[in-house]
Write a protein that holds these residues in place. Sequence first.
Motif, PDB file in Angstrom:
ATOM      1  N   THR A 113       0.856  -1.181   0.000  1.00  9.18           N
ATOM      2  CA  THR A 113       0.000   0.000   0.000  1.00  9.18           C
ATOM      3  C   THR A 113       0.893   1.233   0.000  1.00  9.18           C
ATOM      4  O   THR A 113       1.784   1.356   0.851  1.00  9.18           O
ATOM      5  CB  THR A 113      -0.919   0.028   1.229  1.00  9.18           C
ATOM      6  OG1 THR A 113      -1.778  -1.111   1.207  1.00  9.18           O
ATOM      7  CG2 THR A 113      -1.760   1.294   1.248  1.00  9.18           C
ATOM      8  N   LEU A 114       0.672   2.125  -0.933  1.00 10.53           N
ATOM      9  CA  LEU A 114       1.446   3.359  -1.012  1.00 10.53           C
ATOM     10  C   LEU A 114       0.810   4.413  -0.118  1.00 10.53           C
ATOM     11  O   LEU A 114      -0.398   4.626  -0.154  1.00 10.53           O
ATOM     12  CB  LEU A 114       1.492   3.857  -2.459  1.00 10.53           C
ATOM     13  CG  LEU A 114       2.176   5.211  -2.689  1.00 10.53           C
ATOM     14  CD1 LEU A 114       3.643   5.153  -2.307  1.00 10.53           C
ATOM     15  CD2 LEU A 114       2.024   5.637  -4.151  1.00 10.53           C
ATOM     16  N   VAL A 115       1.631   5.074   0.689  1.00  9.82           N
ATOM     17  CA  VAL A 115       1.153   6.145   1.560  1.00  9.82           C
ATOM     18  C   VAL A 115       1.711   7.474   1.066  1.00  9.82           C
ATOM     19  O   VAL A 115       2.923   7.613   0.831  1.00  9.82           O
ATOM     20  CB  VAL A 115       1.567   5.904   3.023  1.00  9.82           C
ATOM     21  CG1 VAL A 115       1.148   7.087   3.897  1.00  9.82           C
ATOM     22  CG2 VAL A 115       0.930   4.619   3.545  1.00  9.82           C
ATOM     23  N   LEU A 116       0.827   8.442   0.886  1.00  8.89           N
ATOM     24  CA  LEU A 116       1.186   9.795   0.478  1.00  8.89           C
ATOM     25  C   LEU A 116       0.805  10.764   1.596  1.00  8.89           C
ATOM     26  O   LEU A 116      -0.155  10.530   2.334  1.00  8.89           O
ATOM     27  CB  LEU A 116       0.455  10.199  -0.798  1.00  8.89           C
ATOM     28  CG  LEU A 116       0.489   9.252  -1.997  1.00  8.89           C
ATOM     29  CD1 LEU A 116      -0.431   9.781  -3.108  1.00  8.89           C
ATOM     30  CD2 LEU A 116       1.897   9.071  -2.521  1.00  8.89           C
ATOM     31  N   VAL A 117       1.534  11.844   1.700  1.00 11.11           N
ATOM     32  CA  VAL A 117       1.149  12.975   2.547  1.00 11.11           C
ATOM     33  C   VAL A 117       1.094  14.198   1.643  1.00 11.11           C
ATOM     34  O   VAL A 117       2.068  14.519   0.953  1.00 11.11           O
ATOM     35  CB  VAL A 117       2.140  13.188   3.697  1.00 11.11           C
ATOM     36  CG1 VAL A 117       1.812  14.473   4.460  1.00 11.11           C
ATOM     37  CG2 VAL A 117       2.116  12.000   4.647  1.00 11.11           C
ATOM     38  N   ASN A 118      -0.055  14.848   1.606  1.00 12.60           N
ATOM     39  CA  ASN A 118      -0.281  15.952   0.671  1.00 12.60           C
ATOM     40  C   ASN A 118       0.055  15.556  -0.762  1.00 12.60           C
ATOM     41  O   ASN A 118       0.586  16.340  -1.547  1.00 12.60           O
ATOM     42  CB  ASN A 118       0.518  17.187   1.073  1.00 12.60           C
ATOM     43  CG  ASN A 118      -0.089  17.932   2.241  1.00 12.60           C
ATOM     44  OD1 ASN A 118      -1.171  17.598   2.704  1.00 12.60           O
ATOM     45  ND2 ASN A 118       0.603  18.945   2.734  1.00 12.60           N
ATOM     46  N   GLY A 160      -5.602  -0.660  -7.616  1.00 16.40           N
ATOM     47  CA  GLY A 160      -4.211  -0.627  -8.042  1.00 16.40           C
ATOM     48  C   GLY A 160      -3.892   0.663  -8.771  1.00 16.40           C
ATOM     49  O   GLY A 160      -4.646   1.105  -9.633  1.00 16.40           O
ATOM     50  N   ALA A 161      -2.760   1.288  -8.426  1.00 16.22           N
ATOM     51  CA  ALA A 161      -2.452   2.610  -9.002  1.00 16.22           C
ATOM     52  C   ALA A 161      -0.970   2.785  -9.261  1.00 16.22           C
ATOM     53  O   ALA A 161      -0.463   3.906  -9.227  1.00 16.22           O
ATOM     54  CB  ALA A 161      -2.968   3.705  -8.064  1.00 16.22           C
ATOM     55  N   SER A 162      -0.244   1.695  -9.541  1.00 15.69           N
ATOM     56  CA  SER A 162       1.186   1.807  -9.797  1.00 15.69           C
ATOM     57  C   SER A 162       1.485   2.628 -11.035  1.00 15.69           C
ATOM     58  O   SER A 162       2.495   3.325 -11.104  1.00 15.69           O
ATOM     59  CB  SER A 162       1.811   0.410  -9.937  1.00 15.69           C
ATOM     60  OG  SER A 162       1.749  -0.301  -8.724  1.00 15.69           O
ATOM     61  N   SER A 163       0.609   2.553 -12.038  1.00 16.91           N
ATOM     62  CA  SER A 163       0.865   3.305 -13.263  1.00 16.91           C
ATOM     63  C   SER A 163       0.734   4.807 -13.033  1.00 16.91           C
ATOM     64  O   SER A 163       1.265   5.608 -13.798  1.00 16.91           O
ATOM     65  CB  SER A 163      -0.108   2.863 -14.361  1.00 16.91           C
ATOM     66  OG  SER A 163      -1.442   3.102 -13.969  1.00 16.91           O
ATOM     67  N   ILE A 170      -0.112  -1.476  -5.022  1.00 13.04           N
ATOM     68  CA  ILE A 170      -0.808  -2.662  -5.512  1.00 13.04           C
ATOM     69  C   ILE A 170      -2.169  -2.793  -4.846  1.00 13.04           C
ATOM     70  O   ILE A 170      -3.192  -2.992  -5.508  1.00 13.04           O
ATOM     71  CB  ILE A 170       0.049  -3.922  -5.287  1.00 13.04           C
ATOM     72  CG1 ILE A 170       1.292  -3.883  -6.193  1.00 13.04           C
ATOM     73  CG2 ILE A 170      -0.763  -5.183  -5.549  1.00 13.04           C
ATOM     74  CD1 ILE A 170       2.235  -5.046  -6.000  1.00 13.04           C
ATOM     75  N   ALA A 171      -2.211  -2.707  -3.521  1.00 12.32           N
ATOM     76  CA  ALA A 171      -3.490  -2.782  -2.805  1.00 12.32           C
ATOM     77  C   ALA A 171      -4.264  -1.485  -2.924  1.00 12.32           C
ATOM     78  O   ALA A 171      -5.492  -1.489  -2.904  1.00 12.32           O
ATOM     79  CB  ALA A 171      -3.250  -3.116  -1.335  1.00 12.32           C
ATOM     80  N   GLY A 172      -3.561  -0.375  -3.032  1.00 13.94           N
ATOM     81  CA  GLY A 172      -4.211   0.928  -3.113  1.00 13.94           C
ATOM     82  C   GLY A 172      -3.305   2.025  -2.613  1.00 13.94           C
ATOM     83  O   GLY A 172      -2.096   1.832  -2.445  1.00 13.94           O
ATOM     84  N   VAL A 173      -3.889   3.175  -2.367  1.00  9.10           N
ATOM     85  CA  VAL A 173      -3.144   4.366  -1.953  1.00  9.10           C
ATOM     86  C   VAL A 173      -3.874   5.006  -0.778  1.00  9.10           C
ATOM     87  O   VAL A 173      -5.100   5.161  -0.798  1.00  9.10           O
ATOM     88  CB  VAL A 173      -3.033   5.385  -3.108  1.00  9.10           C
ATOM     89  CG1 VAL A 173      -2.308   6.643  -2.646  1.00  9.10           C
ATOM     90  CG2 VAL A 173      -2.321   4.765  -4.309  1.00  9.10           C
ATOM     91  N   ILE A 174      -3.131   5.369   0.247  1.00 14.29           N
ATOM     92  CA  ILE A 174      -3.657   6.149   1.366  1.00 14.29           C
ATOM     93  C   ILE A 174      -3.002   7.523   1.310  1.00 14.29           C
ATOM     94  O   ILE A 174      -1.781   7.640   1.432  1.00 14.29           O
ATOM     95  CB  ILE A 174      -3.365   5.463   2.712  1.00 14.29           C
ATOM     96  CG1 ILE A 174      -4.114   4.125   2.804  1.00 14.29           C
ATOM     97  CG2 ILE A 174      -3.760   6.372   3.876  1.00 14.29           C
ATOM     98  CD1 ILE A 174      -3.801   3.340   4.063  1.00 14.29           C
ATOM     99  N   ASN A 175      -3.815   8.539   1.079  1.00 12.47           N
ATOM    100  CA  ASN A 175      -3.298   9.906   0.992  1.00 12.47           C
ATOM    101  C   ASN A 175      -3.785  10.709   2.188  1.00 12.47           C
ATOM    102  O   ASN A 175      -4.989  10.867   2.405  1.00 12.47           O
ATOM    103  CB  ASN A 175      -3.761  10.584  -0.297  1.00 12.47           C
ATOM    104  CG  ASN A 175      -3.223  12.002  -0.402  1.00 12.47           C
ATOM    105  OD1 ASN A 175      -2.044  12.250  -0.193  1.00 12.47           O
ATOM    106  ND2 ASN A 175      -4.103  12.947  -0.719  1.00 12.47           N
ATOM    107  N   ARG A 573       5.749  -3.732  -7.255  1.00 18.23           N
ATOM    108  CA  ARG A 573       6.384  -3.252  -6.032  1.00 18.23           C
ATOM    109  C   ARG A 573       7.852  -3.619  -6.105  1.00 18.23           C
ATOM    110  O   ARG A 573       8.214  -4.801  -6.221  1.00 18.23           O
ATOM    111  CB  ARG A 573       5.771  -3.865  -4.778  1.00 18.23           C
ATOM    112  CG  ARG A 573       6.271  -3.183  -3.488  1.00 18.23           C
ATOM    113  CD  ARG A 573       5.901  -3.935  -2.240  1.00 18.23           C
ATOM    114  NE  ARG A 573       6.656  -5.158  -2.093  1.00 18.23           N
ATOM    115  CZ  ARG A 573       7.904  -5.233  -1.615  1.00 18.23           C
ATOM    116  NH1 ARG A 573       8.540  -4.124  -1.253  1.00 18.23           N
ATOM    117  NH2 ARG A 573       8.510  -6.388  -1.502  1.00 18.23           N
ATOM    118  N   ALA A 574       8.690  -2.601  -6.071  1.00 12.97           N
ATOM    119  CA  ALA A 574      10.129  -2.835  -6.123  1.00 12.97           C
ATOM    120  C   ALA A 574      10.588  -3.491  -4.827  1.00 12.97           C
ATOM    121  O   ALA A 574      10.120  -3.136  -3.747  1.00 12.97           O
ATOM    122  CB  ALA A 574      10.865  -1.514  -6.325  1.00 12.97           C
ATOM    123  N   PRO A 575      11.511  -4.465  -4.897  1.00  6.44           N
ATOM    124  CA  PRO A 575      12.039  -5.041  -3.663  1.00  6.44           C
ATOM    125  C   PRO A 575      12.702  -3.955  -2.826  1.00  6.44           C
ATOM    126  O   PRO A 575      13.472  -3.147  -3.341  1.00  6.44           O
ATOM    127  CB  PRO A 575      13.053  -6.079  -4.158  1.00  6.44           C
ATOM    128  CG  PRO A 575      13.404  -5.651  -5.549  1.00  6.44           C
ATOM    129  CD  PRO A 575      12.173  -5.009  -6.101  1.00  6.44           C
TER     130      PRO A 575
END
Length: 857
Positions: A113-118, A160-163, A170-175, A573-575
């Motif tokens: 899961t990708l985490v973004l801040v602003n 999924g939002a890798s592109s 892969i699972a999603g994004v938390i912003n 997801r990059a190792p």
Amino acid sequence: MRKAVFSALFLSSALVAIPAFAQVADAPPPADQVPAGEEILVVGTRAQGRTVAESPVPVDVITGDALVNAGYTETNKLLNQLVPSFNFPQPSITDGTDVVRPATLRGLSPDQTLVLVNGKRRHTTSLLNANGSVGRGSSAVDLNTIPSLAIERIDVLRDGASSQYGSDAIAGVINVQLKRREGGRATMTYGKYISSMEGVGEVSGIARQANGQPQVRADGTYVLEETGRDREVRDGRTVTFAANMGLPMGETAYLNLTGEYRDRNPTDRAGYDPRRLYPLLGNGNVDPREFTANRVNHRYGDAKTTDFNFFLNGGVDIGATSELYIFGSYGVRDGESAAFFRRASGRDTIGNIQDLRNCTFTGTVCTPYYADGFLPLITSQMEDFSGALGVKGEVAGFKYDLSYVYGTNSFDFRIENSYNASFGPQSQRAFNAGGTRFGQQTVNLDLQRELSVGFLSSLSLALGGEYRNENYKIVAGELQSYAAGPFAFSNGAAAGSQGFPGFSPNSRVDASRDSFAGYAELDAKVSDAFNVVAAGRYEHYSDFGDTVNGKLAARFAPVEWAALRGSISTGFRAPSLAQQFFSSFATQNIGGTLVEIGTFRVGDPVARALGSRQLEAEKSLNIGGGLTLTPLRGLTLTADYYNIKINDRIILSENLQGTAVVAVLRAAGIQDITSARFFINGIDTRTQGVEVVGTYRVPDLGIGSVTLTAGYNYNQTDITDRSTLSAIPGVTLFGRQESLRLTEGQPRSKVNLGLDWSQGIFGITARTNRFGNTLSPGGAAITDVELEPKWLTDLELRATPGQFELAIGANNLFDVYPTRNPILGATAINNYFIPYSSFSPFGFNGRYLYARAGVKF
């Protein structure tokens, strides 16, 4: 002192960069003032002005008020109550993972899961979760470093939002969107667990035989006398002070500051230890101390932690069309958790040493180093910093955003009340065990403009690029924290600080990599009823090479109140550098020879000899589809299906050992190793499920403002393929227990129900959550434990006279515990003093009562 100095320096630098502060004219309204579904999208598309209701992929919006109207002040615990596909187990006796607990989305790994801040990528912690918890083998973002009072809203993109955003999505994004409005709020929250441990009877002593000796069970443990009541606990006192302030200084800028201090005492849900704690006397009788010893000798529950977190979010207009912005954070967490209790040592009447880990030797005579046994304490300090500087605006018809973000995290271990038995009486009792470091630098340029195409209602074109540099380090501990002393040779005593052996110089590493990426995104509104989004991304990593990913999503609304939506995308997801370079060893005496066992980095000759390979990126195929309904004013319903296939998932192998392993190592000229584990692209999986979310803002009926929310998630993961090692094809690479932890170790289903009511100065928040079946997998000869579904209910009552707020409440109001671990005899003795599984999706602390006082200004 360093916290105060650092905060002052950080604030001073911000004041230099932003000379005048006030709310920017085009700032969005507070999230809690926007009707559900009408929030402007900031994830899922870069088109301007799209609302959540118009999104072709599912997005949840959690407002800041929903986060603060609760007793818990940890952001991960709050999201566990509010998002049905979010899971936050709370393991214990898992080293550093007790202090930095990972969370998951859609049952996948924490680092998927990708985490973004602003809207900017947040760095992960440097801690690698290497023990038997959910998220084993991952390093993830710690959302608990972000104070809930700093948050305007959290957008959870469940697709999924890798592109669009790169690795990990892969699972999603938390912003996480930080507050930028004027005004402020300060709160003080006090809470404590007041609970009765279900299934753990209170003990008054040891049951005796007629001769005064203890009664002994068939498994060798003592029979304990119970009072007939459950064990009562009063612990986990938590005090949180938090303040948020938006400063009004000028007309074209803003500055919002948040500080939070949280002090949490440990909880202990250990049961009573019925084992013999002291060696038998020479006459065969038990030591009299058995009858007076404290038999709650483990610490099993939340770690003791002290947190300080500071956040800044600011910006100022430069010229007529541009804005300079800055945001960042600094945090420190001091933690203390425990390992397993070591009993007193010495030889019993038949010559067996009771606990070699507590022996100090005179020749072959073993006497206890700690007379009454000892509980090693793992103390830690995590330091976390992030800073972002950017400029955004409009030029030549393009909206642009150029930013630089730097983030770093360090995690250091100190082991106290411990012992290196191999050094005997010369051993220290406290050890600096070393630590880990992670740093990340990211430069982004994002461009977006609206194009005019005759047959389309609107067309958004977004282009961008990203450069990222990452660094990972392991810092060695002091000598006795890892070394083997003289008694390791003569008596086979354990080497290294007990509870957590320190990092040796062989583990020390300083590794870096960088990556370059470019993306393009088109968002076409064909008509008011039909919207299509297409995106593609190319990314090159210096360590494993290239990856190309794409996405196509669409939404079709045949009528105004109903729409169909769907998406298909590839992801990756990059190792992580930690997965590539982490290593940790323990020295043991095996057959008179000192050998190292542990985790070897992928490129180590030991791992290479056994068949390790350069780690490749995990690759995913995401398919999703669903519908949205708004049949009544104020009512929104969404239902979505998802299917996520992931190839080459990176797993930490089993501890590979046996004659075949030794033969391969000896053939490679490696003489001093008998077992090893390492990371490998080991399995393929498929995760599929259904999510249903509903919100209803009840029309004004004269009873006040009422909002009802409901969410449901069903999730299932299966392993579809497994890798093998050609050098040792018969060896199990990913065993039954770890497989079940991956596929069954999180709840199969979850339900969130909520009610918010307010009338005048009074308000109520009520939430109840059902956590479905979860499996706690057993090891060799230990039965799996099926954790039954449980409902947990939270209730808060509050009053807001004027600018003040007073609230009282309870989390887990009805004092619910997970299914108790069964006691099965000698193969499950640990279940006496570890009564609940750490795989419980809601923890195992019981009822939490709290009070909160606050003021708005």
